[in-house]
Motif scaffolding. Sequence first.
Motif, PDB file in Angstrom:
ATOM      1  N   MET A 164       0.834  -1.203   0.000  1.00 17.82           N
ATOM      2  CA  MET A 164       0.000   0.000   0.000  1.00 17.82           C
ATOM      3  C   MET A 164       0.866   1.250   0.000  1.00 17.82           C
ATOM      4  N   LYS A 165       1.929   1.244   0.772  1.00 21.05           N
ATOM      5  CA  LYS A 165       2.832   2.401   0.815  1.00 21.05           C
ATOM      6  C   LYS A 165       3.453   2.635  -0.556  1.00 21.05           C
ATOM      7  N   PHE A 166       3.872   1.562  -1.215  1.00 28.22           N
ATOM      8  CA  PHE A 166       4.438   1.689  -2.560  1.00 28.22           C
ATOM      9  C   PHE A 166       3.400   2.224  -3.538  1.00 28.22           C
ATOM     10  N   ASP A 167       2.164   1.742  -3.433  1.00 30.23           N
ATOM     11  CA  ASP A 167       1.089   2.201  -4.312  1.00 30.23           C
ATOM     12  C   ASP A 167       0.813   3.690  -4.128  1.00 30.23           C
ATOM     13  N   LEU A 168       0.718   4.118  -2.893  1.00 30.26           N
ATOM     14  CA  LEU A 168       0.428   5.525  -2.623  1.00 30.26           C
ATOM     15  C   LEU A 168       1.504   6.433  -3.199  1.00 30.26           C
ATOM     16  N   ILE A 169       2.763   6.054  -3.033  1.00 26.60           N
ATOM     17  CA  ILE A 169       3.862   6.877  -3.545  1.00 26.60           C
ATOM     18  C   ILE A 169       3.888   6.862  -5.075  1.00 26.60           C
ATOM     19  N   SER A 170       3.751   5.686  -5.663  1.00 26.59           N
ATOM     20  CA  SER A 170       3.826   5.584  -7.127  1.00 26.59           C
ATOM     21  C   SER A 170       2.661   6.295  -7.800  1.00 26.59           C
ATOM     22  N   GLN A 171       1.463   6.220  -7.216  1.00 24.59           N
ATOM     23  CA  GLN A 171       0.311   6.918  -7.795  1.00 24.59           C
ATOM     24  C   GLN A 171       0.494   8.426  -7.729  1.00 24.59           C
ATOM     25  N   ALA A 172       1.056   8.915  -6.627  1.00 25.21           N
ATOM     26  CA  ALA A 172       1.299  10.356  -6.508  1.00 25.21           C
ATOM     27  C   ALA A 172       2.310  10.828  -7.540  1.00 25.21           C
ATOM     28  N   VAL A 173       3.393  10.067  -7.723  1.00 22.53           N
ATOM     29  CA  VAL A 173       4.411  10.428  -8.708  1.00 22.53           C
ATOM     30  C   VAL A 173       3.842  10.372 -10.124  1.00 22.53           C
ATOM     31  N   LEU A 174       3.059   9.337 -10.422  1.00 23.52           N
ATOM     32  CA  LEU A 174       2.475   9.187 -11.757  1.00 23.52           C
ATOM     33  C   LEU A 174       1.496  10.313 -12.058  1.00 23.52           C
ATOM     34  N   THR A 175       0.700  10.712 -11.071  1.00 27.59           N
ATOM     35  CA  THR A 175      -0.269  11.796 -11.268  1.00 27.59           C
ATOM     36  C   THR A 175       0.444  13.107 -11.594  1.00 27.59           C
ATOM     37  N   VAL A 176       1.496  13.400 -10.867  1.00 29.07           N
ATOM     38  CA  VAL A 176       2.268  14.625 -11.141  1.00 29.07           C
ATOM     39  C   VAL A 176       2.924  14.551 -12.515  1.00 29.07           C
ATOM     40  N   PHE A 177       3.451  13.391 -12.871  1.00 25.70           N
ATOM     41  CA  PHE A 177       4.114  13.222 -14.166  1.00 25.70           C
ATOM     42  C   PHE A 177       3.131  13.451 -15.316  1.00 25.70           C
ATOM     43  N   ILE A 178       1.922  12.911 -15.206  1.00 28.13           N
ATOM     44  CA  ILE A 178       0.923  13.086 -16.269  1.00 28.13           C
ATOM     45  C   ILE A 178       0.587  14.562 -16.447  1.00 28.13           C
TER      46      ILE A 178
ATOM     47  N   LYS B 271      -9.055   7.409   1.024  1.00 21.25           N
ATOM     48  CA  LYS B 271      -9.566   6.192   1.652  1.00 21.25           C
ATOM     49  C   LYS B 271      -8.437   5.179   1.864  1.00 21.25           C
ATOM     50  N   PHE B 272      -7.578   5.046   0.863  1.00 21.79           N
ATOM     51  CA  PHE B 272      -6.454   4.130   1.004  1.00 21.79           C
ATOM     52  C   PHE B 272      -5.553   4.547   2.169  1.00 21.79           C
ATOM     53  N   TYR B 273      -5.256   5.842   2.253  1.00 26.37           N
ATOM     54  CA  TYR B 273      -4.358   6.335   3.292  1.00 26.37           C
ATOM     55  C   TYR B 273      -4.988   6.188   4.677  1.00 26.37           C
ATOM     56  N   THR B 274      -6.297   6.420   4.757  1.00 28.31           N
ATOM     57  CA  THR B 274      -6.991   6.257   6.040  1.00 28.31           C
ATOM     58  C   THR B 274      -6.893   4.819   6.532  1.00 28.31           C
ATOM     59  N   PHE B 275      -7.140   3.876   5.641  1.00 32.60           N
ATOM     60  CA  PHE B 275      -7.016   2.460   5.994  1.00 32.60           C
ATOM     61  C   PHE B 275      -5.575   2.125   6.382  1.00 32.60           C
ATOM     62  N   TYR B 276      -4.619   2.657   5.630  1.00 33.39           N
ATOM     63  CA  TYR B 276      -3.202   2.397   5.899  1.00 33.39           C
ATOM     64  C   TYR B 276      -2.815   2.892   7.294  1.00 33.39           C
ATOM     65  N   LYS B 277      -3.239   4.090   7.650  1.00 31.53           N
ATOM     66  CA  LYS B 277      -2.896   4.647   8.961  1.00 31.53           C
ATOM     67  C   LYS B 277      -3.632   3.925  10.087  1.00 31.53           C
ATOM     68  N   GLN B 278      -4.906   3.615   9.880  1.00 25.00           N
ATOM     69  CA  GLN B 278      -5.669   2.944  10.926  1.00 25.00           C
ATOM     70  C   GLN B 278      -5.134   1.545  11.206  1.00 25.00           C
ATOM     71  N   SER B 279      -4.526   0.927  10.207  1.00 27.90           N
ATOM     72  CA  SER B 279      -4.014  -0.428  10.407  1.00 27.90           C
ATOM     73  C   SER B 279      -2.873  -0.461  11.414  1.00 27.90           C
ATOM     74  N   TYR B 280      -2.224   0.681  11.640  1.00 28.29           N
ATOM     75  CA  TYR B 280      -1.146   0.753  12.624  1.00 28.29           C
ATOM     76  C   TYR B 280      -1.654   1.078  14.030  1.00 28.29           C
ATOM     77  N   ASN B 281      -2.919   1.418  14.139  1.00 21.64           N
ATOM     78  CA  ASN B 281      -3.477   1.763  15.448  1.00 21.64           C
ATOM     79  C   ASN B 281      -4.031   0.562  16.192  1.00 21.64           C
ATOM     80  N   LEU B 282      -3.982  -0.602  15.559  1.00 22.85           N
ATOM     81  CA  LEU B 282      -4.508  -1.807  16.186  1.00 22.85           C
ATOM     82  C   LEU B 282      -3.384  -2.820  16.360  1.00 22.85           C
ATOM     83  N   SER B 283      -3.446  -3.545  17.461  1.00 20.07           N
ATOM     84  CA  SER B 283      -2.528  -4.663  17.658  1.00 20.07           C
ATOM     85  C   SER B 283      -3.273  -5.929  17.247  1.00 20.07           C
ATOM     86  N   TYR B 284      -2.719  -6.658  16.287  1.00 19.30           N
ATOM     87  CA  TYR B 284      -3.439  -7.798  15.723  1.00 19.30           C
ATOM     88  C   TYR B 284      -3.150  -9.056  16.535  1.00 19.30           C
TER      89      TYR B 284
END
Length: 207
Positions: A40-54, A90-103
Amino acid sequence: MNFDKLQEQWNQENNEVSLPQNLDKIKEAHNPIDKVRRNMKFDLISQAVLTVFIGFVPYAKRNEWDFQSISIFALFYVLMVGFMLYYTLKFYTFYKQSYNLSYDSRKNLMWFAYELRLFIELYRALTFIMMFLGMALGLYFGMHFNTTGQDIFHLKDADFLKLFGVLFFMVAFLLGLVVLFMEFVINHYYGKYYKKIKNILNQLDEE
């Protein structure tokens, strides 16, 4: 004081304290969860870079683009960025919330599995939206920068049907490739880990 009675009570309490048998299975789920977060972290970064590039695409051929072309591109780019921001949030919210729980409990694993399933469906929907926006933009520029000197809307019926058939086949073929590639990426980066977590949850339900 009856020491024998106290000793008996102590032994009873010790017998009641036992480690859960499913502790190893819960720990087993941590590995796919960590891999999902990494992807997810890789996706978020790559999508941001691709959007700026376009956004800088018009500058590559700024001498060839007229005002109409730039306006149409700007319209599609704003739509693309709008959809990207909505889903990225939505992706980032899920990504951050996943660190707030101990599984370390079944309940938290169920939450992660449910949210991951939603994430996968949102990812698939975003891909389809971007694909159709790209096709519409490509169709416009293909007609706008037509170098053959022919007006396809004034061709003979037979030639128009032939051209339409070729274009339809090419579009259908490309759509099929994009869908297959999209499903492969989703399954490789997220789907297989979702199945592992669900399998662990099913094993916990059986115990």
